[in-house]
Motif scaffolding. Structure first.
Motif, PDB file in Angstrom:
ATOM      1  N   GLU A 163       0.865  -1.179   0.000  1.00 48.62           N
ATOM      2  CA  GLU A 163       0.000   0.000   0.000  1.00 48.62           C
ATOM      3  C   GLU A 163       0.902   1.230   0.000  1.00 48.62           C
ATOM      4  O   GLU A 163       1.736   1.393   0.900  1.00 48.62           O
ATOM      5  CB  GLU A 163      -0.910   0.009   1.227  1.00 48.62           C
ATOM      6  CG  GLU A 163      -2.028  -1.000   1.155  1.00 48.62           C
ATOM      7  CD  GLU A 163      -3.022  -0.820   2.289  1.00 48.62           C
ATOM      8  OE1 GLU A 163      -3.150   0.316   2.794  1.00 48.62           O
ATOM      9  OE2 GLU A 163      -3.649  -1.824   2.662  1.00 48.62           O
ATOM     10  N   LYS A 257      -5.063   7.384   2.034  1.00 45.43           N
ATOM     11  CA  LYS A 257      -6.345   6.734   1.776  1.00 45.43           C
ATOM     12  C   LYS A 257      -7.070   7.500   0.685  1.00 45.43           C
ATOM     13  O   LYS A 257      -7.041   8.742   0.668  1.00 45.43           O
ATOM     14  CB  LYS A 257      -7.194   6.701   3.053  1.00 45.43           C
ATOM     15  CG  LYS A 257      -6.583   5.876   4.170  1.00 45.43           C
ATOM     16  CD  LYS A 257      -6.417   4.410   3.792  1.00 45.43           C
ATOM     17  CE  LYS A 257      -5.741   3.625   4.921  1.00 45.43           C
ATOM     18  NZ  LYS A 257      -5.445   2.237   4.524  1.00 45.43           N
ATOM     19  N   LYS A 259      -6.732   3.278  -0.620  1.00 46.43           N
ATOM     20  CA  LYS A 259      -5.556   2.435  -0.862  1.00 46.43           C
ATOM     21  C   LYS A 259      -5.103   2.530  -2.314  1.00 46.43           C
ATOM     22  O   LYS A 259      -5.894   2.396  -3.242  1.00 46.43           O
ATOM     23  CB  LYS A 259      -5.872   0.982  -0.509  1.00 46.43           C
ATOM     24  CG  LYS A 259      -4.718   0.035  -0.731  1.00 46.43           C
ATOM     25  CD  LYS A 259      -5.024  -1.357  -0.206  1.00 46.43           C
ATOM     26  CE  LYS A 259      -6.051  -2.056  -1.074  1.00 46.43           C
ATOM     27  NZ  LYS A 259      -6.241  -3.476  -0.638  1.00 46.43           N
ATOM     28  N   GLN A 261      -2.486   0.603  -4.589  1.00 43.69           N
ATOM     29  CA  GLN A 261      -1.717  -0.640  -4.535  1.00 43.69           C
ATOM     30  C   GLN A 261      -0.573  -0.640  -5.550  1.00 43.69           C
ATOM     31  O   GLN A 261      -0.742  -0.250  -6.709  1.00 43.69           O
ATOM     32  CB  GLN A 261      -2.628  -1.838  -4.801  1.00 43.69           C
ATOM     33  CG  GLN A 261      -1.962  -3.191  -4.562  1.00 43.69           C
ATOM     34  CD  GLN A 261      -2.939  -4.333  -4.720  1.00 43.69           C
ATOM     35  OE1 GLN A 261      -3.512  -4.526  -5.795  1.00 43.69           O
ATOM     36  NE2 GLN A 261      -3.135  -5.104  -3.654  1.00 43.69           N
TER      37      GLN A 261
END
Length: 291
Positions: A163, A257, A259, A261
């Motif tokens: 993350e 935030k 997420k 990736q």
């Protein structure tokens, strides 16, 4: 001819007596005598004459000794190399990897791995992830490390997911926040990876979802470059927490935030089994990539 016969012959040439040769080789004197008799029979040469209790080599023995010594040296070298390979002291590693991991993490891990392997030969092929993915089809490496997604799933693949976090200068006003969202970054100068990168696409979706204005002031191919731009005050950005960690020194890192990736993969060829050396390094690499 057997190697043991040549070893007995060499010991006699160097030390001159059956007694000394037997001591050195851990054999009996009759055993040495039998070996020499067998060697003379197989070569058709008269190798020694007895003079005053000692064995005197014949001229033919002196000529033969040169080649016998070379043969023994070659056999001993082969045995030594086999032992070094077996113990992991000798071998080679060819690794194809993208630049961010090739600049810092990979050299550190390879240096740690090679510390007790003086004969290890290392080759690092540094290309961008797209090119590393293309190299997969050539299978000319022991291991490869590339960012996902992969268009050529022709190798064994082990995926690592991270993350991403927000990176910004310590003096930046947002550094006081414990977590950062697109709302916080509305209109803030932002450094990101190139438009076609999955990270770019995830960020674009995140800002759109929050209804925040994504103010991209710089695009770059690698996280390492983005880190330096942020350190120079060009803007803020996001970064993976493991591979790019060495480049974030001096920067504030905050959770981001939603997420975002980031995925990379260790790839190994499918056309042949990996060497023991490659398997051992892969274990260390996995630990390094887990942070």
């Amino acid at each position: 001819m057997r190697l043991r016969q040549l070893e007995c012959f060499r010991a006699l040439m160097l030390h001159g007596t059956m007694t000394r040769a037997a001591e050195l080789l851990g054999m009996s004197q009759p055993g040495i005598s039998t070996m020499i008799a067998g060697l003379e029979h197989e070569t058709g040469l008269n190798l020694f004459l007895r003079r005053g209790g000692r064995l005197q080599p014949t001229p033919e023995a002196k000529l033969f000794y040169v080649e016998a010594a070379r043969a023994l040296e070659a056999a001993e070298n082969a045995a030594r190399v086999a032992a070094e390979i077996r113990s992991g002291r000798r071998g080679h590693l060819a690794i194809a990897a993208y630049p961010s991991i090739s600049i810092s993490l990979l050299p550190r891990l390879l240096s740690q791995f090679a510390r007790n392997k003086p004969e290890l030969q290392i080759k690092i092929i540094t290309r961008n992830s797209a090119t590393v993915r293309e190299l997969i089809s050539t299978q000319q490496f022991d291991l490869a490390i590339a960012e996902l997604p992969l268009d050529y799933p022709t190798s064994h693949m082990e995926v690592f997911s991270y993350e991403c976090a927000c990176m910004l200068p310590h003096a930046h006003p947002l550094a006081k926040l414990k977590q950062i969202t697109p709302d916080d970054l509305d209109g803030v100068p932002f450094v990101t990876l190139f438009r076609g990168d999955p990270i770019y696409q995830q960020l674009a979706s995140a800002f759109s979802e929050y209804g925040a204005r994504w103010n991209v002031v710089a695009e770059t191919e690698f996280f390492s470059t983005a880190c330096q731009l942020v350190a120079e005050g060009r803007g803020v950005g996001i970064v993976d927490p493991v591979v790019s960690k060495p480049f974030t020194e001096g920067l504030a890192i905050r959770p981001f935030k939603p997420k975002i990736q980031y995925q990379i993969a260790i790839l190994s060829p499918t056309h042949e089994a990996p060497s023991q050396m490659a398997q051992d390094f892969a274990k260390l690499l996995r630990r390094g990539l887990r942070g």
